[in-house]
Enzyme design. Structure first.
Site, PDB file in Angstrom:
ATOM      1  N   ASP A 119       0.858  -1.187   0.000  1.00  0.00           N
ATOM      2  CA  ASP A 119       0.000   0.000   0.000  1.00  0.00           C
ATOM      3  C   ASP A 119       0.894   1.236   0.000  1.00  0.00           C
ATOM      4  OD1 ASP A 119      -1.800   2.217   0.939  1.00  0.00           O
ATOM      5  OD2 ASP A 119      -3.233   0.572   0.891  1.00  0.00           O
TER       6      ASP A 119
ATOM      7  N   GLU B 175       2.153   5.122  -0.319  1.00  0.00           N
ATOM      8  CA  GLU B 175       1.705   6.507  -0.156  1.00  0.00           C
ATOM      9  C   GLU B 175       2.538   7.348  -1.110  1.00  0.00           C
ATOM     10  OE1 GLU B 175      -0.962   7.302   1.528  1.00  0.00           O
ATOM     11  OE2 GLU B 175      -1.131   5.235   2.227  1.00  0.00           O
TER      12      GLU B 175
ATOM     13  N   ASP C 175      -1.838   1.112  -7.014  1.00  0.00           N
ATOM     14  CA  ASP C 175      -0.453   1.035  -6.531  1.00  0.00           C
ATOM     15  C   ASP C 175       0.503   0.520  -7.603  1.00  0.00           C
ATOM     16  OD1 ASP C 175      -0.671   1.307  -3.257  1.00  0.00           O
ATOM     17  OD2 ASP C 175      -2.438   0.397  -4.162  1.00  0.00           O
TER      18      ASP C 175
ATOM     19  N   HIS D 246      -4.359   5.997   5.845  1.00  0.00           N
ATOM     20  CA  HIS D 246      -3.441   6.639   4.901  1.00  0.00           C
ATOM     21  C   HIS D 246      -1.997   6.642   5.385  1.00  0.00           C
ATOM     22  CE1 HIS D 246      -6.892   7.695   2.540  1.00  0.00           C
ATOM     23  NE2 HIS D 246      -7.404   8.400   3.518  1.00  0.00           N
TER      24      HIS D 246
ATOM     25  N   ASP E  54      -2.244   0.777   6.502  1.00  0.00           N
ATOM     26  CA  ASP E  54      -3.171   0.325   5.467  1.00  0.00           C
ATOM     27  C   ASP E  54      -2.834  -1.099   5.027  1.00  0.00           C
ATOM     28  OD1 ASP E  54      -4.494   2.728   5.539  1.00  0.00           O
ATOM     29  OD2 ASP E  54      -3.680   3.488   3.663  1.00  0.00           O
TER      30      ASP E  54
END
Length: 232
Positions: free
Chosen positions: A19, A21, A128, A185, A190
């Site tokens: 996941d 960011e 992603d 987030h 996550d």
């Protein structure tokens, strides 16, 4: 957590849950140049339902190195953390070494033709790996390992299995009577919560399968050459 029913018949014995960011700006969700700033992953044993290893690395953005206040408020990632991070290419090398060690330790392989435990990636949506990592590696001419070219989209599998559309990852957990643990987030939080969701989906009888595959660059090149040859 006890093993899911029919665990001996699982197509995959392990999942690497990712996941990312990335850099972001208020009102610009479709900005063309997102850069990964947190690269987290957890290794989920599907037979036991347990996370058995984690990887987390902050990544230094190069194209727009200063984070927006919106990005910091959303993700909790600070300018100091990304300034102390590594370039994406270095991060991919570190991640690949982590993966290689785990593959040796747990006798895992991404290739169905190689004997051993099967493993693939899992993400919440295709963003992603299909968009974020793919586009950034292309722009920066970073070699992307082929193992990133297929994955299970947990959001899609959830919608098909339960026949309802969740309101995000936290909403999917809530629908199953679970509570999101940690900060939303945050990439590593996550990833952990996605792993928890997958474990419960397995117990409910959901089958985890690859939902998306991208052709490696070599295959794309051969395909383009074949098309070019036919035209001429």
């Amino acid at each position: 957590m006890s093993p899911p029913p029919g665990s001996l018949l699982l197509e995959f014995q392990y999942l690497v849950v990712l996941d990312f960011e990335s850099t972001c700006w208020e009102g610009k969700w479709n900005a063309p140049q997102h850069e990964i700033i947190e690269f987290p992953a957890v290794l989920l044993n599907l037979q036991s339902g347990e996370v058995i290893s984690e990887f987390q690395q902050y990544v230094m953005p190069m194209e727009q190195p200063v984070l927006s206040s919106f990005c910091t408020n959303l993700t909790g990632i600070t300018q100091e953390q990304v300034d102390a991070g590594v370039p994406l290419g270095t991060c991919i090398c570190l991640f690949s070494k982590w993966m290689q060690h785990l593959c040796e330790q747990h006798k895992m392989s991404f290739c169905a033709a190689v004997p051993g435990n099967r493993v693939t990636f899992a993400t919440w949506s295709d963003w992603d790996l299909e968009i974020c990592l793919q586009r950034e590696c292309t722009r920066k001419r970073i070699r992307k390992p082929d193992f990133f070219n297929q994955w299970a989209d947990v959001k899609l599998l959830y919608k098909k299995f339960y026949r309802r559309s969740p309101k995000g990852l936290a909403g999917a957990l809530q629908d199953l009577g679970l509570t999101f643990q940690g900060r939303e987030h945050s990439g590593i939080c996550d990833a952990r919560n996605t792993a928890t969701l997958i474990s419960h989906m397995l117990h409910d009888g959901c089958v985890i399968t690859v939902t998306k595959s991208l052709a490696p660059e070599a295959q794309k090149t051969r395909a383009l050459l074949a098309i070019h040859g036919k035209k001429h």
